[in-house]
Design an enzyme around this catalytic site. Structure first.
Site, PDB file in Angstrom:
ATOM      1  N   GLU A  17       0.836  -1.195   0.000  1.00  0.00           N
ATOM      2  CA  GLU A  17       0.000   0.000   0.000  1.00  0.00           C
ATOM      3  C   GLU A  17       0.870   1.244   0.000  1.00  0.00           C
ATOM      4  O   GLU A  17       1.849   1.341   0.744  1.00  0.00           O
ATOM      5  CB  GLU A  17      -0.906  -0.009   1.234  1.00  0.00           C
ATOM      6  CG  GLU A  17      -1.862   1.173   1.305  1.00  0.00           C
ATOM      7  CD  GLU A  17      -2.910   0.983   2.380  1.00  0.00           C
ATOM      8  OE1 GLU A  17      -3.630  -0.038   2.318  1.00  0.00           O
ATOM      9  OE2 GLU A  17      -2.986   1.827   3.292  1.00  0.00           O
ATOM     10  N   TYR A  49      -6.591   7.242  -0.049  1.00  0.00           N
ATOM     11  CA  TYR A  49      -7.432   8.378  -0.429  1.00  0.00           C
ATOM     12  C   TYR A  49      -7.580   9.260   0.795  1.00  0.00           C
ATOM     13  O   TYR A  49      -8.028   8.803   1.854  1.00  0.00           O
ATOM     14  CB  TYR A  49      -8.790   7.834  -0.871  1.00  0.00           C
ATOM     15  CG  TYR A  49      -9.719   8.789  -1.583  1.00  0.00           C
ATOM     16  CD1 TYR A  49      -9.554   9.081  -2.929  1.00  0.00           C
ATOM     17  CD2 TYR A  49     -10.807   9.354  -0.922  1.00  0.00           C
ATOM     18  CE1 TYR A  49     -10.443   9.905  -3.608  1.00  0.00           C
ATOM     19  CE2 TYR A  49     -11.702  10.187  -1.584  1.00  0.00           C
ATOM     20  CZ  TYR A  49     -11.504  10.456  -2.927  1.00  0.00           C
ATOM     21  OH  TYR A  49     -12.392  11.278  -3.595  1.00  0.00           O
ATOM     22  N   ALA A  51      -8.637  12.110   3.644  1.00  0.00           N
ATOM     23  CA  ALA A  51      -9.903  12.416   4.307  1.00  0.00           C
ATOM     24  C   ALA A  51     -10.706  13.433   3.507  1.00  0.00           C
ATOM     25  O   ALA A  51     -10.170  14.432   3.022  1.00  0.00           O
ATOM     26  CB  ALA A  51      -9.632  12.953   5.712  1.00  0.00           C
ATOM     27  N   HIS A  77      -8.189   3.313  -3.455  1.00  0.00           N
ATOM     28  CA  HIS A  77      -9.014   3.524  -2.266  1.00  0.00           C
ATOM     29  C   HIS A  77     -10.007   4.638  -2.595  1.00  0.00           C
ATOM     30  O   HIS A  77      -9.663   5.616  -3.280  1.00  0.00           O
ATOM     31  CB  HIS A  77      -8.166   3.967  -1.084  1.00  0.00           C
ATOM     32  CG  HIS A  77      -7.254   2.911  -0.556  1.00  0.00           C
ATOM     33  ND1 HIS A  77      -6.969   2.777   0.784  1.00  0.00           N
ATOM     34  CD2 HIS A  77      -6.547   1.936  -1.182  1.00  0.00           C
ATOM     35  CE1 HIS A  77      -6.126   1.775   0.968  1.00  0.00           C
ATOM     36  NE2 HIS A  77      -5.850   1.253  -0.224  1.00  0.00           N
ATOM     37  N   GLY A 108     -14.635   6.300   5.331  1.00  0.00           N
ATOM     38  CA  GLY A 108     -13.845   7.513   5.537  1.00  0.00           C
ATOM     39  C   GLY A 108     -14.138   8.147   6.882  1.00  0.00           C
ATOM     40  O   GLY A 108     -15.168   7.873   7.511  1.00  0.00           O
ATOM     41  N   HIS A 149     -13.843  -1.329  14.711  1.00  0.00           N
ATOM     42  CA  HIS A 149     -13.849   0.025  14.165  1.00  0.00           C
ATOM     43  C   HIS A 149     -13.929   1.012  15.329  1.00  0.00           C
ATOM     44  O   HIS A 149     -14.657   0.785  16.305  1.00  0.00           O
ATOM     45  CB  HIS A 149     -15.057   0.202  13.243  1.00  0.00           C
ATOM     46  CG  HIS A 149     -15.024   1.458  12.439  1.00  0.00           C
ATOM     47  ND1 HIS A 149     -15.279   2.704  12.987  1.00  0.00           N
ATOM     48  CD2 HIS A 149     -14.762   1.666  11.128  1.00  0.00           C
ATOM     49  CE1 HIS A 149     -15.180   3.617  12.054  1.00  0.00           C
ATOM     50  NE2 HIS A 149     -14.855   3.025  10.915  1.00  0.00           N
ATOM     51  N   LYS A 165     -21.171  -5.942   4.791  1.00  0.00           N
ATOM     52  CA  LYS A 165     -20.384  -5.371   3.691  1.00  0.00           C
ATOM     53  C   LYS A 165     -19.795  -6.475   2.822  1.00  0.00           C
ATOM     54  O   LYS A 165     -19.801  -6.382   1.588  1.00  0.00           O
ATOM     55  CB  LYS A 165     -19.256  -4.487   4.249  1.00  0.00           C
ATOM     56  CG  LYS A 165     -19.708  -3.202   4.898  1.00  0.00           C
ATOM     57  CD  LYS A 165     -18.554  -2.242   5.133  1.00  0.00           C
ATOM     58  CE  LYS A 165     -17.521  -2.796   6.087  1.00  0.00           C
ATOM     59  NZ  LYS A 165     -16.436  -1.823   6.373  1.00  0.00           N
ATOM     60  N   GLN A 175      -7.294  -2.922   8.629  1.00  0.00           N
ATOM     61  CA  GLN A 175      -6.469  -1.882   9.221  1.00  0.00           C
ATOM     62  C   GLN A 175      -5.261  -2.566   9.854  1.00  0.00           C
ATOM     63  O   GLN A 175      -5.303  -3.773  10.152  1.00  0.00           O
ATOM     64  CB  GLN A 175      -7.279  -1.119  10.265  1.00  0.00           C
ATOM     65  CG  GLN A 175      -6.584   0.031  10.919  1.00  0.00           C
ATOM     66  CD  GLN A 175      -6.026   1.006   9.910  1.00  0.00           C
ATOM     67  OE1 GLN A 175      -4.844   0.917   9.598  1.00  0.00           O
ATOM     68  NE2 GLN A 175      -6.835   1.914   9.401  1.00  0.00           N
TER      69      GLN A 175
END
Length: 288
Positions: A17, A49, A51, A77, A108, A149, A165, A175
């Site tokens: 990444e 990408y 914020a 992203h 996001g 999260h 999802k 993450q």
């Protein structure tokens, strides 16, 4: 074979990444890193990408350029906070027309000051559905958080939302985290919900003490106390911090491979050294 869903079926995958450069010097550094890491033969790479779309144009340009220049696909992203459906449609059209086939669809982060970001999306699932319905026929990934999260009220709801999802998406990328048990427990939780889509673990080598503390605080990632103590003890020695980071990432990666993870996604942070050393330690690349 350029769709990540297909690559994962043939897996395991190995991926990196990057983040979009902010200036010409950073762009040269990114180009150097991509060129060096391309020699390791990644399955795919991705570009983050900013914020509220703050790096929209740079992310788009870097994704399209890497995707066109390299033999491996580059995944874009894409976040939905603060974006209208027209914004997203325009960007997806550009990607489809440029031959980009993979999108990581993310919610996001909302503005830090708590203000209303605007836009027409509330949840990442809505963005996943938008991407899935687009004419581009994208392979769609989502984010997963082994340690939950940051805005999830509890573990059961977090896992249900992730399973929802993944029902629409093809795969997830996590993450970063530092304990293999957090990832393995998440996989068990998803399995109990009947969700068996591939979830690729994201591994971030530690480069600096301040940097990893800042990013961990933002993302709700816990740095294990023994690891934190080790890097804080040598905080003024950049080379020593780097070595500890490489060793910790290698150990975590080896455990995940042995546990049957469908791939490894290394946060390169636009620097090649740690990734190359981790690959060498794992026997995924020839020694220098």
């Amino acid at each position: 074979m350029a769709r990540i869903a297909d690559l994962l079926r043939a897996g395991p995958t190995r991926s990196f990444e990057f983040f979009p450069p902010k200036n010409d010097e950073m762009e040269r550094q990114l180009d150097k890193t991509v060129a060096e890491l391309a020699l390791l033969g990644p399955s795919f790479v991705s570009v983050t990408y900013g914020a509220l779309g703050s790096t929209r144009d740079r992310t788009r340009d870097v994704v399209i350029r890497i995707n066109g220049e390299q033999t491996f696909p580059c995944m874009a992203h894409l976040t939905c906070v603060g974006h209208t459906r027209a914004d997203i449609a325009d960007l997806l059209d550009l990607y489809a027309d440029a031959g980009v086939e993979n999108i990581l669809a993310l919610g996001g982060d909302p503005p830090a000051d708590g203000s209303d970001p605007g836009g027409e999306y509330e949840y990442a699932l809505e963005l996943v559905e938008t991407v899935r319905a687009h004419r581009g026929g994208f392979s769609v990934g989502v984010a997963a958080h082994p340690e939950l999260h940051p805005r999830s009220p509890d573990r059961p709801s977090d896992r249900r939302r992730l399973a929802e999802k993944l029902e629409v998406a093809d795969f997830a990328v996590t993450q970063f985290f530092f304990e293999a048990d957090d990832y393995l427990r998440m996989i068990d939780d998803l399995d109990a919900l009947g969700c068996r889509k591939p979830v690729v673990p994201g591994i971030m080598p530690i480069l600096t003490v301040a940097g990893v503390k800042r990013m961990a605080a933002m993302n709700g990632s816990v740095i294990p106390a023994p690891l934190l103590a080790r890097i804080e003890d040598v905080a003024d020695d950049a080379d020593a911090v780097l070595e500890i980071g490489i060793d910790a990432a290698t150990e975590l990666s080896r455990t995940l491979i042995d546990s049957g993870a469908p791939g490894l996604h290394l946060y390169a942070l636009n620097r090649p050294t740690s990734v190359r050393r981790i690959y060498r330690n794992l026997g995924l690349a020839s020694p220098d």
